[in-house]
Motif scaffolding. Structure first.
Motif, PDB file in Angstrom:
ATOM      1  N   VAL A  39       0.886  -1.155  -0.028  1.00  0.00           N
ATOM      2  CA  VAL A  39      -0.001   0.045  -0.028  1.00  0.00           C
ATOM      3  C   VAL A  39       0.827   1.207  -0.058  1.00  0.00           C
ATOM      4  N   LEU A  41       0.952   4.980   0.811  1.00  0.00           N
ATOM      5  CA  LEU A  41       0.434   6.024   1.487  1.00  0.00           C
ATOM      6  C   LEU A  41       0.806   7.216   0.997  1.00  0.00           C
ATOM      7  N   ASP A  44      -0.765  10.878   4.430  1.00  0.00           N
ATOM      8  CA  ASP A  44      -1.663  10.483   5.358  1.00  0.00           C
ATOM      9  C   ASP A  44      -2.563  11.599   5.873  1.00  0.00           C
ATOM     10  N   GLY A  49      -3.241   5.586   7.967  1.00  0.00           N
ATOM     11  CA  GLY A  49      -2.243   4.628   8.471  1.00  0.00           C
ATOM     12  C   GLY A  49      -2.754   3.957   9.825  1.00  0.00           C
ATOM     13  N   LEU A  52      -4.782   1.000   8.153  1.00  0.00           N
ATOM     14  CA  LEU A  52      -3.944  -0.011   7.715  1.00  0.00           C
ATOM     15  C   LEU A  52      -3.167  -0.839   9.006  1.00  0.00           C
ATOM     16  N   GLU A  53      -2.804  -0.212   9.904  1.00  0.00           N
ATOM     17  CA  GLU A  53      -2.284  -0.941  11.104  1.00  0.00           C
ATOM     18  C   GLU A  53      -3.075  -2.263  11.674  1.00  0.00           C
ATOM     19  N   LEU A  61       0.918  -7.570   4.552  1.00  0.00           N
ATOM     20  CA  LEU A  61       0.760  -6.116   4.130  1.00  0.00           C
ATOM     21  C   LEU A  61       2.370  -5.354   4.396  1.00  0.00           C
ATOM     22  N   ARG A  62       2.612  -4.417   3.543  1.00  0.00           N
ATOM     23  CA  ARG A  62       3.771  -3.478   3.662  1.00  0.00           C
ATOM     24  C   ARG A  62       3.187  -2.369   3.380  1.00  0.00           C
ATOM     25  N   VAL A  63       3.550  -1.309   4.105  1.00  0.00           N
ATOM     26  CA  VAL A  63       2.996   0.130   3.720  1.00  0.00           C
ATOM     27  C   VAL A  63       4.181   1.050   3.348  1.00  0.00           C
ATOM     28  N   ARG A  65       5.214   4.993   2.605  1.00  0.00           N
ATOM     29  CA  ARG A  65       4.783   6.248   2.990  1.00  0.00           C
ATOM     30  C   ARG A  65       5.420   7.365   2.132  1.00  0.00           C
TER      31      ARG A  65
END
Length: 614
Positions: A39, A41, A44, A49, A52-53, A61-63, A65
């Motif tokens: 994802v 982001l 934000d 965020g 997503l947590e 999942l990997r975010v 930013r």
């Protein structure tokens, strides 16, 4: 741990309300090989965020930013660079993938013969619409035509549908240079064209169709997007000359009508304004004519975009980003009912700014933590008081709630959900009294014949019939299904705040009654519709925010002022005087029959109100 076979890349900005549906659907995927969800982001701006947590242990999942704000192509480019998978699958945040989507894309790539050229797989999007005149007349039929066209495309033209959900090997993506981050629109199909020209075989698989929750929900939004789409062809054709057909030069009546409208559009805002005018007319047009009206606005906007070009626009944030709400509660008299409503607002599942507008009440509203109290120095009536309250509002929209309402804890959240699907509308919830009798929330704009019928005492015996409700201007269809109406009653009313301020708010010459009709008529001229919802429901006790003795006089004063602005005061006075004559005759007969009534006193009182005497 081995590298994943597939990386699902999701660009998101302002997606806190959209991501849970998508991530729930991804959590239900069954994939036989390792995979990941990346994802991006892109700033934000709304607490995405934190959303997503909550999915960290449900999807791989990997975010990533970013500061964001420089376009979706830049966000996608970052996501594809970060992807570890052999195959990269783009999935926009307003989609709902079916359970086999990831496995289905993977199967296409795994099914290629050794040495075969790479494949690019497209999932077409089936739009999901609320039940509105736009959706019925144009939205759903246009989407069906697009799907049929896509599935019939020859192989060399399929790149045109490379958009919200597609997959390709990362090697093939890298070989063509990735996304052109200088493009702020059509970055997807531009990539699709380069992939096709590089030898990637483009496949559109009907079995991998995906639900799209973010289509344009009205003509205003669709026309604005069409302008941007038209403008973007200039940058596209600079890179790839001849890739888009030249606009029609036909001189048939339809082409002339489209060309004439396009000549008057010089910006995205102007395209949206044309769309709002069509939206205002749609509820009264037959469906086929409505479809033509929408198509005319959309085609004109696209043609204008191609003519004007526009390098300064930004991609729409989908309407579901609407989040902040201000509630204004007008107060006059005993504060007990308003205090009870504030307790219910404090229990809402959706956060709100609460404002109490005290109209110089003889019983001042008490200060209360977490509540903004706006105190007027003089009693100005409903419209003036609400204007004072809304002046302190900071939300995207305002809910005006009479103090004598009872609401459920999810009421504000339900209204937000309804507004996300209908962003250019005044909304009113279903309303019942304390006995469960439903109120007539949706109404027709007042006409002399409506007010004449309502004034006639002899018709009172028919109050329970549909014929009487039609005669006095109640929209009887709004009691059965959600629908646009001319106006909705002001006891509980959702209003887009920017639109309210654009028309100057309530006309403060109206003291009590007809001010909400006048407001919605002015909003309607801007293309803001009024919709009577069937859900949620509020309970309206009635009378909590005003004394009862003067209500009929206020009603007539408001009707006369409204007639001054929008019709003929003289015509209304003549009609009501004639109705008073009929009432006098009937009341005289009733008195002769032994009823305790004073016909002349009643007639004098009615005539005094009709003349506007104080």
């Amino acid at each position: 741990m081995s590298d994943p076979a597939v990386s699902v890349v999701i660009p998101t900005r302002g997606g806190a309300g959209r991501l849970p549906v998508l991530l729930d659907a991804l959590a239900a995927q069954v994939v036989d090989e390792p995979w990941e969800v990346v994802v991006v982001l892109d700033g934000d701006v709304d607490g995405s965020g934190a959303v997503l947590e909550t999915y960290a242990d449900r999807v791989p999942l990997r975010v990533v930013r970013r500061t964001g704000g420089d376009g979706v192509a830049a966000a996608l480019s970052t996501g594809y660079d970060e992807a570890r998978g052999e195959i990269v699958l783009r999935c926009d945040d307003d989609l709902t993938p079916p359970p086999g989507l990831v496995a289905g894309h993977l199967a296409h790539h795994r099914g290629r013969a050794v040495g075969a050229r790479p494949v690019g797989v497209i999932s077409m999007t089936r739009d999901v619409f609320p039940d509105t005149p736009y959706a019925a007349a144009y939205g759903r039929p246009a989407n069906e035509r697009l799907l049929a066209e896509a599935y019939a495309r020859p192989a060399g033209e399929r790149w045109r549908h490379w958009a919200a959900c597609n997959s390709v090997t990362k090697a093939a993506y890298t070989a063509v240079g990735g996304f052109d981050t200088a493009m702020r629109y059509r970055e997807d199909s531009e990539l699709g064209l380069r992939l096709a020209r590089s030898g990637v075989e483009i496949v559109i698989d009907p079995a991998l169709e995906v639900e799209h929750r973010g289509p344009a929900t009205d003509t205003a939004t669709r026309a604005a997007r069409a302008f941007t789409s038209g403008a973007s062809t200039l940058a596209f054709d600079t890179r790839h000359p001849g890739s888009h057909p030249i606009g029609s030069t036909a001189r048939d009546p339809w082409s002339r009508a489209v060309g004439s409208a396009a000549a008057r559009i010089d910006s995205r805002a102007a395209a949206g304004a044309l769309g709002r005018r069509v939206d205002a007319a749609l509820p009264r047009l037959p469906e086929r004519l409505g479809a033509k009206a929408v198509a005319w606005a959309v085609e004109a906007a696209a043609a204008a975009g191609r003519r004007v070009g526009d390098a300064d626009w930004v991609r729409d944030v989908p309407v579901s980003a609407l989040d902040s709400v201000s509630v204004v509660v007008p107060h006059y008299g005993d504060p007990a009912t308003a205090l009870a409503l504030l307790d219910q607002l404090a229990a809402q599942t959706h956060p709100v700014q609460v404002i109490v507008a005290d109209d110089a009440s003889p019983d001042p509203f008490p200060d209360r933590p977490g509540v903004d109290v706006v105190r007027r120095t003089a009693n100005g009536g409903f419209g003036a008081n609400v204007n004072s309250g809304i002046a302190a509002a900071t939300g995207d929209a305002v809910l005006v709630l009479n103090s004598d309402l009872s609401i459920e804890p999810t009421f504000v959240a339900d209204m937000v959900s309804a507004a996300r699907a209908r962003p250019h509308a005044v909304l009113a919830p279903r309303m019942v009294d304390e006995h469960g009798t439903e109120a007539w929330v949706g109404r027709d704009f007042p006409r002399v014949r409506h007010q004449f019928a309502a004034w006639l005492t002899p018709l009172a015996r028919f109050r329970g019939t549909s014929a009487w409700h039609r005669a006095v201007g109640h929209d009887v269809h709004a009691q059965v299904s959600e629908r646009p109406v001319d106006w909705v009653v002001g006891a509980a009313m959702w209003i887009p705040l920017a639109e309210f301020r654009a028309v100057g708010g309530f006309d403060e010459r109206f003291f009590m009654n007809s001010e909400e009709v006048d407001l919605q008529r002015r909003l309607g001229e801007r293309g803001v519709s009024a919709i009577a919802l069937r859900s949620p429901t509020v309970v309206h006790a009635g009378g909590g925010s005003s004394p009862s003795a003067s209500r009929r006089r206020w009603l007539v004063e408001g009707q006369l002022l409204y007639a001054d602005k929008w019709g003929s005061r003289r015509a209304l006075q003549v009609a009501l005087t004639a109705a008073t004559g009929a009432n006098l005759a009937v009341n005289t007969f009733r008195r002769a029959a032994g009823r305790d009534i004073r016909p002349l006193d009643v007639a004098r009182s009615e005539l005094s109100m009709i003349r506007g005497d104080r």
